[in-house]
Scaffold this active site. Structure first.
Site, PDB file in Angstrom:
ATOM      1  N   ASP A  26       0.927  -1.021   0.053  1.00  0.00           N
ATOM      2  CA  ASP A  26      -0.117  -0.060   0.126  1.00  0.00           C
ATOM      3  C   ASP A  26       0.777   1.251  -0.116  1.00  0.00           C
ATOM      4  O   ASP A  26       2.165   1.195   0.389  1.00  0.00           O
ATOM      5  CB  ASP A  26      -0.923   0.044   1.087  1.00  0.00           C
ATOM      6  CG  ASP A  26      -0.446   0.041   2.518  1.00  0.00           C
ATOM      7  OD1 ASP A  26      -1.288   0.286   3.584  1.00  0.00           O
ATOM      8  OD2 ASP A  26       0.692  -0.113   2.661  1.00  0.00           O
ATOM      9  N   PRO A  27       0.260   2.490  -0.136  1.00  0.00           N
ATOM     10  CA  PRO A  27       1.256   3.350  -0.460  1.00  0.00           C
ATOM     11  C   PRO A  27       1.860   3.884   0.921  1.00  0.00           C
ATOM     12  O   PRO A  27       1.638   3.657   1.845  1.00  0.00           O
ATOM     13  CB  PRO A  27       0.168   4.667  -0.948  1.00  0.00           C
ATOM     14  CG  PRO A  27      -1.014   3.700  -1.371  1.00  0.00           C
ATOM     15  CD  PRO A  27      -1.088   2.678  -0.779  1.00  0.00           C
TER      16      PRO A  27
END
Length: 250
Positions: free
Chosen positions: A78-79
Site C-alpha cells: 500500500d502507499p
C-alpha cells in the site's frame, strides 16, 4: 514543506473515469465494479469525516501505460502513509523526500550491476514500461494498511490479471509474501518470467529463503528482455527523468 499529496474529495472517481480505455474496461467488469464502488464509498466517507488520505493520484501507475505497453511489473503493498511521500507509484517518492529504507535497498541492488539511481522519483521507469503497482491504492495518514480489505485487492488483482493476459513478454518481480501470493494471477503457460525474492525492507532483505540482497533481479530482467528483442530497462533512470519531469508532477 512536504508536497501536498492528499487525495481530494471526488478525485478518485474522476481519475478512474479518465483512465485509458483498456484499464476502464477492467474496472467495468461486474465483480470489479462492485469492489471499486465499495472502495469509493469508504474513501469518500473517510474524507468527509476529516481523514487525510494519500496519494493525490491513486491511479497514476496506470496513466502512462496500457497493458500492452507493460514490460515489467513491480508490486508493492500500500502507499507510503506519511505526508508528501506517496505518488501513486509503488516504492517511488518525490526527489525531495528522504529515501525510504526499502527503496534504498532497491537502489543498492541496482548498483551491483548498473549506475546507482540518483532520483527517488521512479517516473523514468514507468516511461520504459515498468508498472509500479500497489495492491491497495489508498491509505490514511499514519495508518499503514488502513484501506486494505476494503475492495482494492479485487480491483488490483483484476488489473494484474489483465496485464498477464496480454501476450507481449513481461517480467513480474514479486518481492515478499504479499506480492508472491499474486503469482497465481500469472498463468504458467503465458510466456512471462516471474522472479521472486524477499521484500526489500531491511526487516527481510537479507533473510532466507531468497534474500532480496544479491537476488540479481534487475540484471536478470534485462537479460531476459534482450533475449526477446526488447530494449533493456535503464534502471539508473537518467535517460528519461530530466526531460519528462514536468509531465509527472503531482
Amino acid at each position: 514543506m512536504p508536497n501536498d499529496n492528499r487525495l481530494a474529495p471526488a478525485a478518485l472517481a474522476a481519475q478512474a473515469a479518465a483512465l485509458p480505455a483498456a484499464w476502464r474496461h477492467v474496472l467495468e467488469q461486474p465483480a470489479v465494479a462492485r469492489a471499486f464502488a465499495s472502495v469509493l464509498g469508504h474513501v469518500e466517507q473517510r474524507l468527509a469525516e476529516g481523514a487525510v488520505v494519500y496519494p493525490a493520484t491513486p491511479f497514476r501507475a496506470l496513466d502512462q501505460l496500457a497493458p500492452a505497453d507493460v514490460r515489467v511489473v513491480i508490486l508493492g503493498q500500500d502507499p507510503y502513509h506519511g505526508p508528501g511521500q506517496a505518488q501513486g507509484l509503488a516504492f517511488s517518492v518525490p526527489d525531495d523526500c528522504k529515501c525510504p529504507p526499502s527503496l534504498r535497498n532497491i537502489f543498492n541492488e541496482i548498483a551491483v550491476d548498473y549506475p546507482r539511481p540518483t532520483r527517488h522519483d521512479l517516473s523514468a521507469w514507468t516511461r520504459q514500461g515498468v508498472l509500479l503497482l500497489n495492491t491497495s491504492l489508498t491509505v490514511e495518514d499514519g495508518q499503514p494498511g488502513s484501506h486494505a480489505k476494503r475492495g482494492w485487492e479485487t480491483v488490483t488483482d483484476a488489473l494484474i490479471a489483465e496485464v498477464a493476459r496480454d501476450p507481449s513478454p513481461k517480467v513480474f518481480l514479486l518481492w515478499g509474501a504479499h506480492a508472491q501470493a499474486k503469482q497465481a494471477l500469472v498463468p504458467a503457460d503465458a510466456g512471462h518470467l516471474v522472479l521472486a525474492a524477499n521484500h526489500p525492507s531491511p526487516l527481510s532483505a537479507r533473510r532466507p529463503p531468497v534474500p532480496f540482497v544479491g537476488c540479481g533481479h534487475f540484471r536478470q530482467t534485462n537479460a531476459w528482455l534482450q533475449q526477446r528483442g526488447q530494449k533493456p530497462v535503464d534502471w539508473s533512470g537518467e535517460q528519461n527523468n530530466a526531460s519528462r519531469q514536468g509531465k509527472f508532477a503531482l
